[in-house]
Scaffold this motif. Structure first.
Motif, short mmCIF file in Angstrom:
data_model
loop_
_atom_site.label_atom_id
_atom_site.label_comp_id
_atom_site.label_asym_id
_atom_site.label_seq_id
_atom_site.Cartn_x
_atom_site.Cartn_y
_atom_site.Cartn_z
N ARG A 70 -28.20 -19.26 26.14
CA ARG A 70 -27.58 -18.52 25.28
C ARG A 70 -26.11 -18.07 25.88
O ARG A 70 -25.13 -18.10 25.19
N ALA A 86 -22.09 -24.42 22.01
CA ALA A 86 -23.03 -23.44 21.28
C ALA A 86 -24.42 -23.96 21.51
O ALA A 86 -24.65 -25.30 21.77
N THR A 87 -25.11 -23.26 21.60
CA THR A 87 -26.79 -23.58 21.91
C THR A 87 -27.59 -22.74 20.74
O THR A 87 -27.43 -22.01 20.36
N ARG A 88 -28.52 -23.63 20.13
CA ARG A 88 -29.52 -23.34 18.99
C ARG A 88 -31.03 -23.75 19.27
O ARG A 88 -30.90 -24.91 20.03
#
Length: 366
Positions: free
Chosen positions: A259, A271-273
């Protein structure tokens, strides 16, 4: 061994049901719901564009209190057309075909068991048959949590350990995507005007590996994609990671690091998801008590079952991590999950059918 159970498994196997193929899943869902209705279940669905989750309820007879929840799934890893090269066969004790072991035999055994307990006392039985389990149940988590909150015990109908032992805990399993946006530019005439998303992604992957290196965490970089031409500075890139955890503290530390990823290059963004997330399920007293109850019932049937931790993940991760009494691996024994050697034991189907019927009527009856 009931020939009707084998015939049901045959029908389920011939109806191929890969994850995400809504039309194929709907065809099998209709067959399963019809069989569930004949076994005494009320049927309902939670609808999703990629495949509906099936919710079945067997009303209580003579037993009050919270229901038993069973978790299963009807999607498989096999695409439509697999039967051509991996056909159904039943020779002696060995039944082969895509999805027979993981986990259509479990569904066949459960529905036979439900028919066999007709007229006997049992608590309410709730069943969730998930449509996207093979990719981490990204649309089923809320449903599983809600149903488990009101259940006295959770039984998972995933395949058992080799030989038939049950599963008392599971590694946490998370699928995460790192997405990088850079700036495109001519790779020779004006490279400094760009920010290469692929180079940025490589640096981010090195960071993640450094976080994982000192921990008992399995990390697999499963997919990397990005860019387009060698004379263009790549503007976009992403990587999909598979992570497995044995300790919730390591799980939280690694996911927190994901994150907090920030770009190395001034013009890039990162970005990380999470694509799916199944929390680490560790052994606990509630599960140990449930396993003891199952052992006693199995011994009364002339069966010997034990339980120990499993590496793979399933929807029971969610319920076990929340502290609900949970045991998995109650589908019939066999082998070759996700492999072209997949098979299930005909004798194992009979054993599990008998055990499931005894558990539904004996786990929580006076």
């Amino acid at each position: 061994m009931s020939s009707a159970t084998i015939e049901a498994l045959h029908r389920y196997t011939l109806c191929e049901s890969p994850t995400g193929d809504a039309r194929s899943l709907a065809a099998l869902a209709r067959i399963l719901e019809a069989d569930a209705g004949r076994a005494g279940f009320r049927t309902a669905r939670e609808t999703h564009p990629t495949g509906d989750h099936l919710i079945w309820t067997l009303p209580a007879r003579g037993v009050t209190g919270d229901p038993i929840l069973l978790l299963s799934h009807y999607d498989t890893v096999w695409p439509v057309g697999t039967l051509a090269a991996m056909p159904w066969s039943a020779e002696g004790d060995v039944i082969r075909g895509p999805g027979v072991y993981d986990t259509k035999a479990g569904l066949a055994a459960l529905l036979t068991a439900a028919r066999e307990i007709d007229g006997r006392d049992h608590p309410e039985v709730r069943v969730i048959v998930v449509a996207d389990e093979e990719i981490g149940s990204p649309t089923a988590g809320d449903l599983v949590r809600a149903e488990a909150a009101g259940a006295r015990a959770v039984l998972g109908l995933e395949p058992p350990h080799p030989g038939g032992d049950l599963k008392t805990s599971r590694r946490g399993s998370t699928r995460a995507r790192i997405e990088v946006t850079g700036v495109e530019a001519h790779a020779a005439l004006d490279p400094d005007a760009g920010a290469n998303a692929i180079d940025e992604l490589v640096d981010q992957l090195i960071r993640v590996r450094a976080v994982v290196a000192s921990r008992p965490v399995l990390l697999n970089t499963g997919t990397v994609a990005g860019g387009g031409r060698t004379n263009v500075v790549a503007g976009r890139a992403h990587a999909d990671l598979g992570l497995r955890f044995v300790d919730p503290a390591d799980e939280e530390a690694v996911l927190d690091a994901l994150r907090r990823l920030h770009p190395v290059r001034a013009q890039a963004s990162v970005a990380t998801r999470l694509l799916s997330h199944r929390p680490t399920w560790r052994p606990g007293p509630a599960g140990a008590d449930l396993l003891d109850r199952i052992r006693v019932i199995a011994v009364g049937l002339g069966q010997a079952v034990d339980g120990h931790p499993a590496d793979g993940a399933a929807d029971t991760n969610t319920t076990g991590a929340l502290g609900h009494p949970t045991i998995d691996g109650l589908a019939p024994r066999g082998g070759g999950a996700h492999a072209r050697t997949e098979w299930v034991s005909a004798a194992g189907i009979a054993e599990r059918t008998t055990l499931l019927a005894a558990l539904l009527t004996g786990l929580f009856t006076p």
